[in-house]
Design a protein around this motif. Structure first.
Motif, short mmCIF file in Angstrom:
data_model
loop_
_atom_site.label_atom_id
_atom_site.label_comp_id
_atom_site.label_asym_id
_atom_site.label_seq_id
_atom_site.Cartn_x
_atom_site.Cartn_y
_atom_site.Cartn_z
N GLY B 135 0.84 -1.21 0.00
CA GLY B 135 0.00 0.00 0.00
C GLY B 135 0.87 1.25 0.00
O GLY B 135 0.60 2.21 -0.73
N VAL B 136 1.94 1.21 0.81
CA VAL B 136 2.86 2.37 0.88
C VAL B 136 3.48 2.61 -0.50
O VAL B 136 3.52 3.74 -0.99
CB VAL B 136 3.96 2.13 1.94
CG1 VAL B 136 5.04 3.21 1.86
CG2 VAL B 136 3.36 2.11 3.34
N VAL B 137 3.95 1.52 -1.12
CA VAL B 137 4.59 1.65 -2.45
C VAL B 137 3.61 2.28 -3.45
O VAL B 137 3.99 3.14 -4.23
CB VAL B 137 5.06 0.25 -2.94
CG1 VAL B 137 5.42 0.29 -4.42
CG2 VAL B 137 6.25 -0.22 -2.11
N GLY B 138 2.34 1.87 -3.35
CA GLY B 138 1.34 2.39 -4.29
C GLY B 138 1.06 3.88 -4.09
O GLY B 138 0.86 4.61 -5.05
N CYS B 139 1.04 4.31 -2.81
CA CYS B 139 0.63 5.71 -2.57
C CYS B 139 1.79 6.69 -2.61
O CYS B 139 1.56 7.90 -2.67
CB CYS B 139 -0.14 5.82 -1.25
SG CYS B 139 0.86 5.71 0.22
N LEU B 140 3.02 6.20 -2.60
CA LEU B 140 4.17 7.12 -2.56
C LEU B 140 4.28 8.06 -3.77
O LEU B 140 4.43 9.28 -3.57
CB LEU B 140 5.47 6.33 -2.42
CG LEU B 140 5.93 6.02 -0.99
CD1 LEU B 140 7.21 5.22 -1.02
CD2 LEU B 140 6.12 7.28 -0.18
N ILE B 191 -5.10 11.11 -3.57
CA ILE B 191 -4.85 10.16 -4.66
C ILE B 191 -4.08 8.96 -4.11
O ILE B 191 -4.36 7.81 -4.45
CB ILE B 191 -4.07 10.84 -5.82
CG1 ILE B 191 -4.87 12.02 -6.39
CG2 ILE B 191 -3.75 9.85 -6.93
CD1 ILE B 191 -4.07 12.92 -7.32
N GLY B 192 -3.12 9.25 -3.21
CA GLY B 192 -2.32 8.20 -2.60
C GLY B 192 -3.18 7.20 -1.84
O GLY B 192 -2.98 5.99 -1.93
#
Lengths: 267, 257
Positions: B135-140, B191-192
């Motif tokens: 999830g972190v990778v996606g929102c960064l 968006i993140g």
């Protein structure tokens, strides 16, 4: 008597892709305490550069700036700056904008709010304390900026074309407000402007600058009675001052215009 | 007056148009399914999907799965905001770093990063940590890019005001730069969060571990197709709700600008 603000042989050269540009060339100005001085000149004469130097926003220059006889460099709390562009903080209400410098200085909330209220009253904005800048007119926003600058009771108030973005009527009314504030506080003020009538209406002295490199071309003492207001503008003497300044400025403004056209043609 | 009435008749409110279009689509789908034009086994009619919600709530533990998935998505968005805002600030502060990395971060935003899940599976194992990390990778990327954009866009005159009051760089950031850039940064966080939800549900589905993703995967394996669609519709509905709520907050932030 030591001048409140003394600008001695200040010069500034900018390096550009087209070569060095001498923006200011040995400008010297002495301003007495309580005096209102305007600097007027055509676009490109280095007026704003001069203001940035005195305001401490430019470090790299020749010459010296003295405040009450002491050499200063960099930003000083004793020199308050009102900028040409809209500079209120949009996320703060009117009162929080005015209280900003006092908050930055660590003043307790109650004390800074009381002072901010006084200043808003001074600029005629009581009743608008909790409005955001987006809810206010351009003239009101500029009055907030002036009130914020006065928060620390600066020795020198520097104003860089503060009414440039406003319509003529608002500009005149705001000029009256500035006159009233200057009178009440006996505020030493240096105004940068390209508006001749504004310079005559507000100033004790008008300094006319030449086109690049900017030099002081002529100094005109404005001998009009105080307290003043925009009603002065209909007077014969007022008209004579405007004509005299334009006489000197016309040649410089023509040079500025020719330079602008030359640059455009080159582009 | 008459022409105003006619205009209002010709132009229904936007919300009526939107929901009207949706209702028309669902009716068409229902009719096509009942008429046998599309297989009810592969794509069940909306009425069956609607009826499956009782089963989803009672037997499948939809509420627990929702809380788990969105807890993980919010944890990812929170962690991603801290990292993303810090990295965005660095890209803003260092011209060289901004020049070197901004385009790569933008490229990352358009890449299917969910495919990196095997790597995280090896590092963290088959547990919540992998899901949150994905999830972190996606929102960064959106948070980094919007932070940089917001900070780059702060009007120089506002910074000059701070300078005239002798603010230190930290106070300049805290009192002027950050609040001035906040609406744009919030847009990135918004968006993140949506990207985090997509990645979290996606990884839950792929590694069959907890939350709405696993629930949808299990239902598919058991050929509970209507309920599976119900789970998907639920995820979409909740995402849409988050989209609108965060949009309202963003509009409010922008209105004070």
């Amino acid at each position: 008597m030591t001048p409140a603000l003394s600008i001695q042989n200040v010069a500034k050269t900018f390096s550009t892709a087209q070569g060095d540009v001498r923006a200011l060339d040995h400008v010297s100005i002495d301003i007495r305490a309580g005096e209102f001085v305007s600097v007027i000149g055509p676009s490109g004469c280095g007026k704003s550069t001069l203001m940035n130097i005195v305001g401490g926003l430019v470090d790299d220059y020749e010459g010296e700036v003295h405040l009450d006889g002491a050499l200063v460099r960099g930003c000083q709390k004793q020199i308050g700056v009102v900028f040409q562009e809209e500079s209120t903080f949009p996320w703060r209400t009117a009162i929080d904008n005015v209280a900003f410098p006092m908050e930055a200085a660590g003043l307790p909330r109650e004390a800074r709010m009381a002072r901010a209220r006084e200043l808003l009253e001074l600029v005629g904005l009581n009743g608008f304390e909790n409005r955001f800048p987006s809810e206010l007119s351009g003239g009101m926003r500029q009055r907030i900026a002036i009130a914020r600058t006065l928060a620390f009771q600066p020795r020198i108030l520097l104003m860089d074309e503060p009414f440039a973005a406003l319509d003529e009527q608002t500009r005149l009314l705001l000029g009256d407000k500035v006159l009233q504030i200057q009178q009440e506080l006996n505020q030493t003020t240096l105004l940068i402007t390209h508006n001749i009538a504004e310079a005559v209406q507000l100033s004790d002295r008008v300094l006319i600058m030449s086109f690049r490199p900017g030099r002081i071309k002529r100094v005109i003492d404005i001998d009009l009675p105080r307290p003043r207001s925009s009603k002065l503008m209909g007077g014969e003497k007022f008209g004579q001052y405007v004509a005299a300044i334009w006489e000197d400025l016309r040649e410089e403004a023509s040079k500025g215009l020719q330079d602008m056209e030359r640059v455009r043609a080159g582009a | 007056m008459a022409s105003a009435t006619l205009t209002s008749l010709r132009k229904p409110p936007a919300i009526v148009t939107r929901f009207g279009a949706l209702a028309l689509f669902l009716l068409g789908w229902e009719a096509a399914s009942r008429a046998g034009w599309i297989s009810a086994f592969i794509v069940p009619p909306p009425s069956e999907i609607y009826n499956s919600f009782e089963m989803l709530f009672v037997q499948e533990g939809l509420v627990d799965a929702f809380l788990r998935t969105f807890g993980e998505a919010f944890a990812a968005a929170g962690l991603g905001s801290v990292i993303g805002i810090a990295v965005g600030y660095l890209l803003h502060r260092s011209k060289l770093a901004g020049l070197a990395y901004t385009d790569w971060v933008a490229a990352m935003a358009s890449a299917p990063l969910v495919l990196l899940y095997p790597l995280f599976l090896v590092v963290f194992g088959r547990n919540s940590a992998t899901i949150v990390a994905m999830g972190v990778v996606g929102c960064l990327p959106p948070i980094i890019l919007k932070t940089k954009e917001g900070l780059d866009g702060v009007k120089p005159v506002l910074l000059n005001v701070g300078r005239t009051y002798g603010l230190t760089p930290w106070r300049q950031f805290r009192m002027i730069q950050f609040p001035a850039a906040l609406p744009t940064i919030f847009n990135g966080v918004r968006i993140g969060l949506l990207f985090a939800i997509i990645n979290v549900v996606g990884v839950e589905y792929l590694i069959v571990f907890g939350g709405l993703g696993q629930m949808i995967s299990d239902l598919g394996d058991r050929f509970e197709i209507a309920a599976m669609f119900g789970g998907i519709v639920f995820v979409i509905l909740v995402s849409v709700c988050f989209f609108f709520i965060t949009e309202k907050i963003e509009t409010w932030l922008l209105s004070s600008k």
